[in-house]
Design a protein around this motif. Sequence first.
Motif, PDB file in Angstrom:
ATOM      1  N   GLN A 184      -3.273 118.764 170.952  1.00  0.00           N
ATOM      2  CA  GLN A 184      -3.851 118.135 169.708  1.00  0.00           C
ATOM      3  C   GLN A 184      -2.920 118.295 168.660  1.00  0.00           C
ATOM      4  O   GLN A 184      -2.503 117.429 167.943  1.00  0.00           O
ATOM      5  N   GLY A 185      -2.236 119.419 168.427  1.00  0.00           N
ATOM      6  CA  GLY A 185      -1.067 119.528 167.474  1.00  0.00           C
ATOM      7  C   GLY A 185      -0.044 118.687 167.534  1.00  0.00           C
ATOM      8  O   GLY A 185       0.529 118.065 166.749  1.00  0.00           O
ATOM      9  N   GLY A 186       0.327 118.810 169.107  1.00  0.00           N
ATOM     10  CA  GLY A 186       1.866 117.845 169.334  1.00  0.00           C
ATOM     11  C   GLY A 186       1.461 116.357 169.241  1.00  0.00           C
ATOM     12  O   GLY A 186       2.232 115.640 168.571  1.00  0.00           O
ATOM     13  N   ALA A 187       0.279 115.958 169.573  1.00  0.00           N
ATOM     14  CA  ALA A 187      -0.228 114.650 169.593  1.00  0.00           C
ATOM     15  C   ALA A 187      -0.170 114.014 168.040  1.00  0.00           C
ATOM     16  O   ALA A 187       0.203 113.202 167.673  1.00  0.00           O
ATOM     17  N   ALA A 188      -0.959 114.893 167.181  1.00  0.00           N
ATOM     18  CA  ALA A 188      -0.765 114.623 165.714  1.00  0.00           C
ATOM     19  C   ALA A 188       0.563 114.612 165.166  1.00  0.00           C
ATOM     20  O   ALA A 188       0.707 113.401 164.317  1.00  0.00           O
ATOM     21  N   GLY A 189       1.637 115.523 165.749  1.00  0.00           N
ATOM     22  CA  GLY A 189       2.763 115.462 164.928  1.00  0.00           C
ATOM     23  C   GLY A 189       3.732 114.158 165.485  1.00  0.00           C
ATOM     24  O   GLY A 189       4.292 113.541 164.753  1.00  0.00           O
ATOM     25  N   VAL A 190       3.462 113.713 166.783  1.00  0.00           N
ATOM     26  CA  VAL A 190       3.965 112.419 167.236  1.00  0.00           C
ATOM     27  C   VAL A 190       3.733 111.217 166.605  1.00  0.00           C
ATOM     28  O   VAL A 190       4.231 110.510 166.241  1.00  0.00           O
ATOM     29  N   LEU A 191       2.091 111.314 166.612  1.00  0.00           N
ATOM     30  CA  LEU A 191       1.723 110.276 165.816  1.00  0.00           C
ATOM     31  C   LEU A 191       2.157 110.044 164.540  1.00  0.00           C
ATOM     32  O   LEU A 191       2.192 108.958 163.805  1.00  0.00           O
ATOM     33  N   ALA A 192       2.248 111.193 163.827  1.00  0.00           N
ATOM     34  CA  ALA A 192       2.585 111.145 162.155  1.00  0.00           C
ATOM     35  C   ALA A 192       3.999 110.674 162.137  1.00  0.00           C
ATOM     36  O   ALA A 192       4.361 109.486 161.394  1.00  0.00           O
ATOM     37  N   SER A 193       5.001 111.208 162.841  1.00  0.00           N
ATOM     38  CA  SER A 193       6.340 110.653 162.711  1.00  0.00           C
ATOM     39  C   SER A 193       6.454 109.187 163.295  1.00  0.00           C
ATOM     40  O   SER A 193       7.418 108.562 162.967  1.00  0.00           O
ATOM     41  N   GLY A 194       6.080 108.956 164.495  1.00  0.00           N
ATOM     42  CA  GLY A 194       5.984 107.613 165.075  1.00  0.00           C
ATOM     43  C   GLY A 194       5.441 106.677 164.133  1.00  0.00           C
ATOM     44  O   GLY A 194       6.134 105.395 164.089  1.00  0.00           O
ATOM     45  N   ILE A 195       4.304 106.717 163.543  1.00  0.00           N
ATOM     46  CA  ILE A 195       3.832 105.566 162.692  1.00  0.00           C
ATOM     47  C   ILE A 195       4.873 105.759 161.530  1.00  0.00           C
ATOM     48  O   ILE A 195       5.091 104.505 160.982  1.00  0.00           O
ATOM     49  N   GLY A 196       5.346 106.679 160.917  1.00  0.00           N
ATOM     50  CA  GLY A 196       6.156 106.457 159.794  1.00  0.00           C
ATOM     51  C   GLY A 196       7.479 105.782 160.000  1.00  0.00           C
ATOM     52  O   GLY A 196       8.095 105.184 159.277  1.00  0.00           O
ATOM     53  N   GLY A 197       8.154 106.234 161.218  1.00  0.00           N
ATOM     54  CA  GLY A 197       9.226 105.340 161.840  1.00  0.00           C
ATOM     55  C   GLY A 197       9.112 103.945 162.021  1.00  0.00           C
ATOM     56  O   GLY A 197      10.016 103.171 161.886  1.00  0.00           O
ATOM     57  N   LEU A 198       8.139 103.721 162.655  1.00  0.00           N
ATOM     58  CA  LEU A 198       7.782 102.392 162.807  1.00  0.00           C
ATOM     59  C   LEU A 198       7.697 101.501 161.759  1.00  0.00           C
ATOM     60  O   LEU A 198       7.853 100.459 161.463  1.00  0.00           O
ATOM     61  N   MET A 199       6.816 102.273 160.771  1.00  0.00           N
ATOM     62  CA  MET A 199       6.584 101.577 159.544  1.00  0.00           C
ATOM     63  C   MET A 199       7.960 101.208 158.714  1.00  0.00           C
ATOM     64  O   MET A 199       8.162 100.062 158.320  1.00  0.00           O
ATOM     65  N   VAL A 200       8.825 102.117 158.643  1.00  0.00           N
ATOM     66  CA  VAL A 200      10.070 101.827 157.764  1.00  0.00           C
ATOM     67  C   VAL A 200      10.848 100.975 158.716  1.00  0.00           C
ATOM     68  O   VAL A 200      11.616 100.168 157.959  1.00  0.00           O
ATOM     69  N   THR A 201      11.004 101.095 159.727  1.00  0.00           N
ATOM     70  CA  THR A 201      11.796 100.024 160.641  1.00  0.00           C
ATOM     71  C   THR A 201      11.257  98.725 160.510  1.00  0.00           C
ATOM     72  O   THR A 201      12.149  97.772 160.149  1.00  0.00           O
ATOM     73  N   VAL A 202      10.109  98.433 160.577  1.00  0.00           N
ATOM     74  CA  VAL A 202       9.547  97.054 160.662  1.00  0.00           C
ATOM     75  C   VAL A 202       9.900  96.611 159.179  1.00  0.00           C
ATOM     76  O   VAL A 202      10.135  95.349 158.692  1.00  0.00           O
ATOM     77  N   LEU A 203       9.201  97.393 157.924  1.00  0.00           N
ATOM     78  CA  LEU A 203       9.344  96.998 156.763  1.00  0.00           C
ATOM     79  C   LEU A 203      10.816  96.677 156.384  1.00  0.00           C
ATOM     80  O   LEU A 203      11.303  95.938 155.607  1.00  0.00           O
ATOM     81  N   GLY A 204      11.728  97.812 156.646  1.00  0.00           N
ATOM     82  CA  GLY A 204      13.173  97.463 156.238  1.00  0.00           C
ATOM     83  C   GLY A 204      14.017  96.266 157.025  1.00  0.00           C
ATOM     84  O   GLY A 204      14.572  95.627 156.342  1.00  0.00           O
ATOM     85  N   ALA A 251      10.945 103.263 150.656  1.00  0.00           N
ATOM     86  CA  ALA A 251      11.342 103.347 149.172  1.00  0.00           C
ATOM     87  C   ALA A 251      12.697 104.314 149.113  1.00  0.00           C
ATOM     88  O   ALA A 251      13.471 103.781 148.252  1.00  0.00           O
ATOM     89  N   VAL A 252      13.059 104.753 150.087  1.00  0.00           N
ATOM     90  CA  VAL A 252      14.371 105.335 150.166  1.00  0.00           C
ATOM     91  C   VAL A 252      15.517 104.337 150.650  1.00  0.00           C
ATOM     92  O   VAL A 252      16.499 104.341 150.163  1.00  0.00           O
ATOM     93  N   ALA A 253      15.139 103.995 151.750  1.00  0.00           N
ATOM     94  CA  ALA A 253      15.754 103.039 152.597  1.00  0.00           C
ATOM     95  C   ALA A 253      15.280 101.874 153.035  1.00  0.00           C
ATOM     96  O   ALA A 253      15.049 101.469 154.094  1.00  0.00           O
ATOM     97  N   PRO A 254      15.320 100.746 152.055  1.00  0.00           N
ATOM     98  CA  PRO A 254      14.531  99.362 152.360  1.00  0.00           C
ATOM     99  C   PRO A 254      15.466  98.513 152.955  1.00  0.00           C
ATOM    100  O   PRO A 254      15.312  97.532 153.396  1.00  0.00           O
ATOM    101  N   LEU A 255      16.856  98.967 152.745  1.00  0.00           N
ATOM    102  CA  LEU A 255      17.877  97.913 153.223  1.00  0.00           C
ATOM    103  C   LEU A 255      18.796  98.578 154.075  1.00  0.00           C
ATOM    104  O   LEU A 255      20.020  98.575 154.197  1.00  0.00           O
ATOM    105  N   GLY A 256      18.086  99.263 154.987  1.00  0.00           N
ATOM    106  CA  GLY A 256      18.986  99.944 156.280  1.00  0.00           C
ATOM    107  C   GLY A 256      19.056 101.362 156.061  1.00  0.00           C
ATOM    108  O   GLY A 256      18.711 101.743 154.978  1.00  0.00           O
TER     109      GLY A 256
END
Length: 437
Positions: free
Chosen positions: A281-301, A219-224
């Motif tokens: 467990q905590g490190g894996a959850a953090g990497v998974l959260a930010s990784g999924i978010g980064g991949l989502m915005v990259t693919v959608l954008g 929603a913040v950066a849909p065009l790059g």
Amino acid sequence: MSGLSPGGGAIWLSRVAAAAGRGALRLVPAGRRDWAEAIWAEAHEVPSGFRRLAWRAGGVRVIAREALMARKIGRWLLFAVAAALATRANWPGPPGRFATAIARMDVVTTVLVLAGLPLLARRFLGPAINSRLARFLRAGGYAAILALMVAKASVLRGVPAETGPALQFDWFAQIAFLVVIAGYVAAILALTAPRSRVAPATLAAGTGAGIALGVVMYAVAPLGLTNDATAPWLGGAAIDPVVVLAWLLLLGGPAAAGAVAVLRYREPGRPQEITGVRIWQGGAAGVLASGIGGLMVTVLGTGTVALMPRAAWLRNVLYPGQHLLPAVAYSREFAASGRVGGYGLILLAFPVIGLVMGLFGVSIGNSAGNSAASSGSSPGGGGPPGPEPAPDPPDRGLAADAGVSTDELRGDLPGWNEEGPDNEDGAVTAGVAGVLA
């Protein structure tokens, strides 16, 4: 079973196995169904009692293995079709152009990574965890990465190639991009493998936080990605609350996921201690959260920028109520194409941020767990501990009651010592154990 004689218990269990086998026959492909029915029919040639039960239990195992093999073949065929479509979309173009060379390199390298890394992960980390969320993460990650390659190739075709040192830097950036993508694939496979010991609550917390981060970031950066928000539908001060929310989710989402993962994880020992497993467990959850978010915005954008020149309805959504002249529309499309490279920085930086914040969330979760423990409640739901589990029955007890040795039972089981698709030790499979339980 104290009220049943050994022979009567065997007959009852044999009937249960027969019902399970008849249900499993429906899952076997039509071409192999006659073979499976033949195995099942031979059970009547075996003496009744535990020997027939052993035969039918082994038949259930073999039939289930055939059904699993059919599902694996279906998944590989689906991947082959998706890879072929991505290759077809990326291959056209003049051979001498930079964009054509990059598009072909991207799709070939990605297909090889997606096909080869799962084999390595299965060898060293085991197959995928038997859960819907793990399968969703793997299938969704594969689909997102293939879609990203197609969208990226489409964007590059509209950008003029650099020359001289700038061209050399572009080649380096493209190779680094593929290395990062390979890292994402490896992380998805590792976090959803059983030997990584990632708890289901960790996967759920990281996935939920990552989806929320990806949606808000798009929603913040849909065009790059630039220093300013690129959302055309929110101008001026209207975008400020969304930007603040994006920062909160980027920093707080992985921390919250790490804290939840620690609070929901169960292991023996003192709950006050931060063990290495809880840190993982905590490190894996953090990497998974930010990784999924980064991949989502990259693919959608990237997909949004790739569709802008071809989809008038998308331009109407991006610029509601504005009638864009062709020159103005082209100018905005060209500017967006030049900003797509910023998504690469997101793919590179977000997992690092997620790891740091996830580890910070470990300390938060540990503090909350200590407070709950000192007050006499449990962070996982409270209440006194349950009764101790009943000890396992002695080995060979069921067979000994009937006067049948386990060696005789093992000899009658078809394929008992064979390794199943997910049975690395050749031990008794879950299907047979469930019938005998």
